[in-house]
Write a protein that holds these residues in place. Structure first.
Motif: not given
Length: 262
Positions: A182-185, A190-195
């Motif tokens: 969860e933290a890595l995701a 935060y930098y724009g990658l879709p969840r």
């Protein structure tokens, strides 16, 4: 007579049953279960064809091997009530904190006992199950037990003295690893990658990294070093994790989970 009967059908028992059925080791109709939660039994019956028992007594009477999967605080009362019915039967227990010596005191000598500690990734065929080396299982029963849990992932046999710490690691760590994923995701989001993509990348990376350690039997420190180019982005991340206390946080988590409250 069913091959396997469940007393309790909570999350762990459900993972074992569904995992064994999905792997092809068992057919749903070869199993039976009883739980106070009737909705749970109905759900599992629909999911895999498991027979629904009306009582604990029915599970014991209709099963070759009984798997006790209730809350630890309920074990003593259940075994006291069912002591006579369990004579000559085989009992596998996945109740945390209930090892062979503790179970043995409550049951007749004719009852074959084995304490087992699985974990929830069994549901997807990547479980880690610990079998207590001290047990009463016959060779046939032990083979069945190892194959049952082997169909759900990896199996390791540990001495009675090592069961608690081994079970703490394999049983609790999935929750901690879920937090890491969860933290890595979150960091990628935060930098724009879709969840959804972030979760896929993070979870597959954790899965693949674990397989590399397990299958290559290479020290994880060596595998880490192989990814860290001098002055590169990975070693910068390692430095940040060390500064954040990742190692001591994980060790402290093990200590907090393993040590009993004062």
């Amino acid at each position: 007579m069913k091959k396997l009967g469940f007393i309790g059908m909570g999350n762990m028992a459900s993972a074992i049953l569904l995992g064994a059925v999905r792997s092809g080791f068992l057919k749903g109709e070869e199993t039976v279960a009883y739980d106070l939660n009737g909705f749970k039994l109905d759900s599992m019956n629909k999911a895999c064809g498991m027979a629904r028992a009306a009582s604990t007594e029915e599970v014991i009477a209709d099963s070759e091997i009984v798997l006790l999967a209730v809350k630890p605080k309920a074990v003593e009362n259940i075994l006291a009530e069912q002591r006579e019915r369990l004579k000559g039967k085989t009992l596998l227990s996945i109740a945390a904190g209930w090892q062979y010596s503790r179970l043995r005191r409550l049951l007749d000598t004719s009852t074959h006992i084995c304490a087992i500690m699985p974990n929830t990734p069994a549901l997807v065929g990547e479980g880690m199950t610990i079998i207590e080396a001290t047990n009463d299982l016959s060779q046939k029963e032990l083979i069945f037990t190892r194959r049952l849990f082997g169909s759900l992932g990896q199996v390791e046999e540990l001495s009675s003295e090592m069961m608690a710490v081994g079970g703490t690691l394999s049983g609790c760590a999935p929750a901690w690893i879920f937090m890491v994923i969860e933290a890595l995701a979150d960091g990628a989001v935060y930098y724009g990658l879709p969840r959804d993509i972030a979760y896929k990348l993070a979870s597959q990376t954790v899965l693949g990294s674990g397989k590399m350690v397990r299958d290559t039997k290479t020290h994880p420190g060596k595998l880490k070093d192989d990814v860290c180019s001098p002055g590169g982005i990975t070693i910068r991340g390692v430095k940040a994790l060390e500064a954040g206390g990742l190692r001591i946080a994980m060790m402290n988590a093990m200590e907090a989970a393993f040590k009993k409250p004062d």
